[in-house]
Design an enzyme around this catalytic site. Structure first.
Site, PDB file in Angstrom:
ATOM      1  N   SER A 292       5.053  14.694 -19.102  1.00 49.93           N
ATOM      2  CA  SER A 292       3.788  14.176 -19.416  1.00 49.93           C
ATOM      3  C   SER A 292       3.877  13.204 -20.712  1.00 49.93           C
ATOM      4  O   SER A 292       4.719  13.636 -21.630  1.00 49.93           O
ATOM      5  CB  SER A 292       3.149  15.559 -19.747  1.00 49.93           C
TER       6      SER A 292
ATOM      7  N   ARG B 108      -5.039 -12.893  23.843  1.00 47.71           N
ATOM      8  CA  ARG B 108      -4.539 -13.238  22.465  1.00 47.71           C
ATOM      9  C   ARG B 108      -5.615 -12.725  21.466  1.00 47.71           C
ATOM     10  O   ARG B 108      -6.642 -13.037  21.644  1.00 47.71           O
ATOM     11  CB  ARG B 108      -3.963 -14.484  21.891  1.00 47.71           C
TER      12      ARG B 108
END
Length: 454
Positions: free
Chosen positions: A276, A315
């Site tokens: 930390s 497509r």
């Protein structure tokens, strides 16, 4: 593919490299080379042209950043790449340049490149997944008889076996590995159909070219093109998503058991891991964090794959492109979770003494069901259940161990005194005895899971 810093710290360099911009272009060039050689073998283009095309399919010869920028205007990365490849071949042989990308279409190149990259990603996943599974199964075997609290609805429930818990973590991973291999066998297939999927430019030699290109690239030969039929491909992505969810489950449990107030398991520490910036005493479960982050992001990626399956005609417009954009992130994130948990399990710290302390702190209340069933053999289940409700309340209010309260009540109850064997009754409060059923089940499942890895 450029990966933002907030993505990259949740995964590894090796999986990022699989989907790197250069890797994508290189895979596309692999397709172009294989296509040219296959067409030459079938007499569609001259062999000399195929050799010239192959000679220029070297990713180091191209400005990748410029191709990426140009693709934004072109609407496809294949268009500027094919243009640059054609230009490069033309400098050596103008006639050969006319045969570049012959009879193919942009989606053929890009989809096949995605398949080639995905195959590499799956190799990384499979290797690391196998390592994690083996580690979990080893831990399960070592801790079949280690008592630990089972918890339901976030509350202590009964005593189980730690090996049973580890086996439960491993089983979905074994299934995921099997499913990934099965689905990949079908999904890792060549994409080659030409403009509208009919191989029209190659005529009756099209199927033979498909066979040759697939063989050259080591991919499955498709029954037909899958330009807008994305079911097998999406199914593979969804299996990766399920794997990420299973990894998240492990991370959730591990992070809860690693909480300071519980302290039954802990990730490895040292060398700045899990520290930390403000609190020197902290030991954050960073592997769990990575896996949980992946599990939290994966549903959106999986949903995007599913949402974009309805593609227009031959497509897709926007939906195929959206799928492509989500695809690498799914694998990068899932592999990051997998790698992180492999690291955590390799150095996992197990405090079996603390597990016993946590069990003891509950005054034996977690054995109440087993005792109730034992007493039911004499006075019936409803009466035994009512009696145990009263006795557990007494234990809680008095601060006594439930075992002492139960033994005293049995001695004083004419219905039970002399009919209940006290040593047998007291053994029900032994945490190791309480693990027996879980240990037996885990042992049987462990053998099955190990056999499935052979």
């Amino acid at each position: 593919m450029s990966v933002l810093i907030f993505d990259s710290f949740l995964t590894t360099t090796e999986i990022i490299d699989v989907f790197d911009d250069a890797a994508v272009i290189e895979a596309m060039l692999q397709f172009e080379q294989a296509l040219a050689q296959a067409q030459a073998a079938e007499g569609i283009i001259p062999q000399a042209a195929a050799d010239q095309i192959s000679a220029h399919c070297d990713v180091r010869h191209y400005d990748i950043a410029a191709i990426v920028v140009a693709s934004r205007r072109a609407g496809s990365m294949a268009i500027p790449l094919v243009k640059e490849l054609t230009k490069a071949v033309a400098l050596a042989d103008k006639d050969a340049a006319t045969h570049v990308h012959w009879g193919s279409t942009s989606q053929d190149v890009i989809d096949t490149a995605a398949v080639l990259l995905t195959r590499r990603a799956l190799e990384l996943i499979d290797s690391t997944l196998l390592g994690l599974i083996r580690r979990l199964l080893d831990l399960a075997g070592q801790h079949l008889n280690t008592p630990v609290l089972a918890r339901t609805l976030m509350q202590p429930a009964q005593v189980t076996s730690l090996g049973f818990k580890f086996t439960g973590w491993a089983a979905p991973l074994v299934r995921a590995r099997t499913q990934l291999r099965t689905v990949a066998h079908r999904a890792l297939q060549l994409q080659l159909g030409g403009a509208v999927g009919t191989l029209a430019v190659m005529g009756n030699k099209g199927p033979a070219v498909v066979k040759r290109v697939a063989a050259e690239l080591g991919l499955a030969e498709p029954q037909s093109n899958w330009h807008t039929q994305r079911d097998e491909w999406v199914r593979l992505g969804l299996e990766v998503a399920v794997l990420a969810g299973s990894l998240g489950k492990i991370a959730k449990d591990l992070s809860l058991m690693a909480q300071g107030e519980i302290a039954e398991l802990a990730e490895p520490s040292g060398q700045g891991r899990g520290g930390s910036s403000a609190m020197p005493h902290k030991r954050n479960p960073v592997s769990c964090m990575i896996a949980l982050a992946a599990a939290g992001r994966t549903p959106q990626r999986a949903a995007a794959l599913l949402a974009n399956m309805p593609q227009e005609h031959e497509r897709g417009l926007g939906n195929w492109q959206a799928e492509l954009a989500e695809w690498p992130g799914l694998f990068i994130s899932a592999y990051g979770a997998l790698h992180a948990l492999r690291e955590a399990m390799d150095g996992l710290q197990i405090d079996s003494a603390r597990m016993l302390v946590n069990i003891e702190a509950l005054q034996g209340l977690v054995f109440a069901e087993a005792v109730s069933i034992h007493l039911a053999g004499v006075i019936g289940r409803p009466e035994a259940h009512r009696l145990m409700e009263d006795l557990t309340s007494q234990a809680v209010s008095s601060g006594q161990q439930l075992s002492a309260v139960v033994v005293a009540a049995v001695k004083a109850d004419a219905r039970l005194s002399g009919k209940i064997d006290l040593p047998t009754l007291e053994a029900l409060f032994d945490p190791v005895v309480a693990t027996a059923c879980a240990a037996n089940l885990a042992g049987a499942q462990l053998s099955s899971l190990q056999a499935s890895l052979a």
